[in-house]
Write a protein that holds these residues in place. Structure first.
Motif, mmCIF file in Angstrom:
data_model
loop_
_atom_site.group_PDB
_atom_site.id
_atom_site.type_symbol
_atom_site.label_atom_id
_atom_site.label_comp_id
_atom_site.label_asym_id
_atom_site.label_seq_id
_atom_site.Cartn_x
_atom_site.Cartn_y
_atom_site.Cartn_z
ATOM 1 N N ASN A 194 0.807 -1.217 0.000
ATOM 2 C CA ASN A 194 0.000 0.000 0.000
ATOM 3 C C ASN A 194 0.841 1.267 0.000
ATOM 4 O O ASN A 194 0.308 2.369 0.065
ATOM 5 N N GLY A 195 2.181 1.082 -0.033
ATOM 6 C CA GLY A 195 3.076 2.237 -0.044
ATOM 7 C C GLY A 195 3.455 2.729 1.335
ATOM 8 O O GLY A 195 4.178 3.719 1.464
ATOM 9 N N GLN A 215 17.895 -4.604 10.945
ATOM 10 C CA GLN A 215 16.551 -4.993 11.370
ATOM 11 C C GLN A 215 15.587 -3.820 11.213
ATOM 12 O O GLN A 215 15.946 -2.672 11.446
ATOM 13 N N PHE A 216 14.355 -4.144 10.844
ATOM 14 C CA PHE A 216 13.282 -3.160 10.743
ATOM 15 C C PHE A 216 12.157 -3.572 11.671
ATOM 16 O O PHE A 216 11.754 -4.735 11.695
ATOM 17 N N LEU A 227 5.766 -7.234 1.403
ATOM 18 C CA LEU A 227 6.655 -6.104 1.674
ATOM 19 C C LEU A 227 7.811 -6.122 0.675
ATOM 20 O O LEU A 227 8.079 -7.135 0.025
ATOM 21 N N THR A 228 8.508 -4.988 0.606
ATOM 22 C CA THR A 228 9.727 -4.902 -0.204
ATOM 23 C C THR A 228 10.783 -4.143 0.575
ATOM 24 O O THR A 228 10.516 -3.049 1.093
ATOM 25 N N PRO A 248 11.899 -8.725 -2.290
ATOM 26 C CA PRO A 248 10.501 -9.000 -1.913
ATOM 27 C C PRO A 248 10.416 -9.823 -0.625
ATOM 28 O O PRO A 248 11.229 -10.714 -0.384
ATOM 29 N N ILE A 249 9.414 -9.521 0.199
ATOM 30 C CA ILE A 249 9.193 -10.204 1.472
ATOM 31 C C ILE A 249 7.747 -10.694 1.518
ATOM 32 O O ILE A 249 6.824 -9.950 1.179
ATOM 33 N N ASP A 250 7.558 -11.929 1.971
ATOM 34 C CA ASP A 250 6.220 -12.494 2.116
ATOM 35 C C ASP A 250 6.007 -12.902 3.575
ATOM 36 O O ASP A 250 6.730 -13.754 4.103
ATOM 37 N N LEU A 251 5.024 -12.281 4.228
ATOM 38 C CA LEU A 251 4.759 -12.541 5.648
ATOM 39 C C LEU A 251 3.659 -13.576 5.865
ATOM 40 O O LEU A 251 3.228 -13.780 6.999
#
Length: 533
Positions: A194-195, A215-216, A227-228, A248-251
């Protein structure tokens, strides 16, 4: 905010603070020349250590040297046997080299086998990620100017994203992985589909390791499943260039493994402070407790009235945000017990109020407090190394903290201080005003006259504080003409100081007004909240 101690500034430079502490100190350092000089000195020391204490490189003949050491005696030459004996001894030498030397000199062997998240450089929560299947080896890299940034592993949890990386030269040799993108064009951020942008990044670096760790925190708001991580660096190891990566991140999997325990806004109040329990979250790499503190309605009315009196006396610009007003906040002291009613964690919001040692094995790795905009209201989020939900943890309230307006003043005649220092006792604080000195420093500016001069006054104090006594907050100086000036406190104990800007000379007489103070009040009785369903 008063100036932090040297230890706090050292922890700021070494990135050992919580997100809330880092943000608060960073905002202060940006506006405080004295603290900037200290931070610059610490960073120079840090860079010196990085450049001079690199991991030693083993000699090419090291394996044979080990072989010579473990060969116990002269062997008979038996045709057809020597070759396989030598192969076995070489294997033994390799094992000694791998398990012995690598473990003691350089952690890179363990890292090479299983990655950074299997080593002590990662906290215990991240070390549990491989067992949960949350470590993804991405091996993405980008090269510029002969230097390669290689992102090796990603841990994606509902509470945080962690990324291990290396910096390699053109020969593939690991270089110093430390990244410093503050106050530069570089940046590493996380964005969702969603930005929504997650800016806060924490850099972990350890001497002797080839890896860096970033880390975030994803805890401040709801996060989508996609997420990216966006990497945009313009400098690596002192070399200017352009290193860009989108990861790319997939939760989806971590969200399935995350359990929420709603606490249904269970609430209580004590000494004018209200506590609202929000939720407990159990995820694979962390457990998170969320709650809110604020002033009760009656206490807020009383405090607002006193703030208005301060505004009338000292001027609104000296009292309202981002000066004294923003310091009026609330917090709590609590502990967490297991099913056997044993304390496994003690929360130290302000350790100077608490005489007892911290008890328990449960470890806090990050804590934040976000102001809501309402006076004294703070949304707290504390993250712990994972505990199993079936441990049946219980929250127990011990006491409350509140920073409120104060009404105390002391008159000072600077020329008389050498003969007659001014002493006073306020709520367990015994303070002696020792001397007042004038300071001048010069700075460069964009002007027809490029050299500017800035003066300040330093008020030296000796301060002794009883255990659990109040913590003195902000002071306002009013000169003999009725002009009010904000002071900035730093140091502590016998080396406590107030710094005042805007005065060209030392007034013959002035008055110090204490306008805020933090008090700790123990909770009467026992208030418990189960953190399990």
């Amino acid at each position: 905010m008063k100036c932090p101690t040297l230890d706090e500034l050292s922890h700021y430079v070494d990135d050992l603070l919580t997100e809330q502490q880092h943000d608060k100190l960073h905002a202060h350092v940006k506006s405080c020349d004295a603290c900037q000089r200290v931070v610059t000195a610490f960073r120079g020391e840090q860079q010196f250590i990085k450049e001079t204490l690199q991991t030693p490189v083993l000699h090419d003949d090291f394996t044979m040297l080990v072989l010579d050491q473990i060969e116990p005696y002269e062997q008979k030459i038996i045709p057809g046997k020597r070759k396989s004996w030598k192969r076995i001894m070489l294997l033994v030498a390799g094992i000694v080299l791998a398990l012995g030397v690598s473990a003691t000199l350089n952690p890179s062997f363990a890292e090479w086998i299983e990655g950074l998240f299997s080593t002590e450089q990662a906290d215990e929560g991240l070390r549990r990620a491989p067992d949960a299947g949350l470590v993804e080896r991405v091996n993405l890299e980008v090269t510029d100017k002969g230097i390669t940034l290689k992102v090796e592993d990603i841990v994606a949890d509902s509470s945080r994203v962690a990324m291990s990386f290396k910096v390699l030269d053109k020969n593939g040799k690991a270089k110093n992985p430390y990244l410093d993108w503050e106050d530069s064009e570089s940046g590493i951020i996380v964005v969702d589909q969603n930005g929504t942008r997650f800016d806060f990044a924490r850099m972990d670096w350890r001497e002797g390791s080839d890896y860096g760790l970033i880390q975030f925190s994803l805890r401040k708001q709801e996060v989508s499943e996609k997420l990216t991580v966006k990497v945009n660096l313009v400098e690596l190891n002192g070399v200017k260039g352009n290193w860009r990566l989108d990861i790319p991140i997939d939760l989806t999997k971590s969200n399935v493994l995350t359990k929420f325990v709603p606490l249904h806004d269970v609430q209580t109040s004590s000494h004018g402070v209200s506590i609202h329990m929000k939720k407990m979250q159990y995820s694979p790499t962390s457990n998170e407790l969320m709650y809110e503190t604020g002033f009760t309605a009656e206490e807020e009315i009383r405090i607002e009235k006193e703030i208005q009196q301060h505004e009338a006396q000292f001027g609104k610009d000296n009292i309202r945000p981002e000066h004294v007003y923003s310091e009026f906040e609330t917090a709590i002291q609590y502990r967490i017990e297991n099913k056997d009613q044993q304390t496994i964690y003690t929360h130290d919001y302000n350790s100077s109020f608490i005489e007892e040692e911290r008890v328990g094995d449960m470890e806090l790795y990050q804590g934040t407090g976000q102001r809501s905009g309402q006076l004294g209201q703070v949304l707290w989020n504390q993250s712990f190394i994972p505990q199993q939900e079936d441990d049946k943890l219980t929250f127990v309230l011990d006491g409350v903290f509140k920073t409120v307006p104060a009404d105390f003043s002391v008159a000072i005649q600077p020329k008389e201080l050498k003969r007659n220092p001014v002493s006073f006792d306020y709520e367990g604080n015994v303070v002696t005003i020792m001397e007042v000195t004038k300071n001048s420093d010069y700075y460069l500016r964009k002007s027809i006259f490029p050299i500017g001069k800035r003066t300040s006054l330093t008020i030296a104090m000796d301060r002794k504080r009883e255990a659990k006594s109040s913590d003195l907050g902000k002071w306002i100086l009013v000169d003999n003409k009725g002009n009010a000036y904000i002071t900035f406190a730093y140091g502590g104990g016998s080396d406590s100081y107030l710094e005042v800007y805007g005065l060209d000379k030392i007034p013959k007489e002035f008055t110090l007004h204490l306008v805020s103070v933090t008090r700790y009040e123990e909770f009467e009785g026992k208030w418990e909240v189960p953190l399990y369903k």
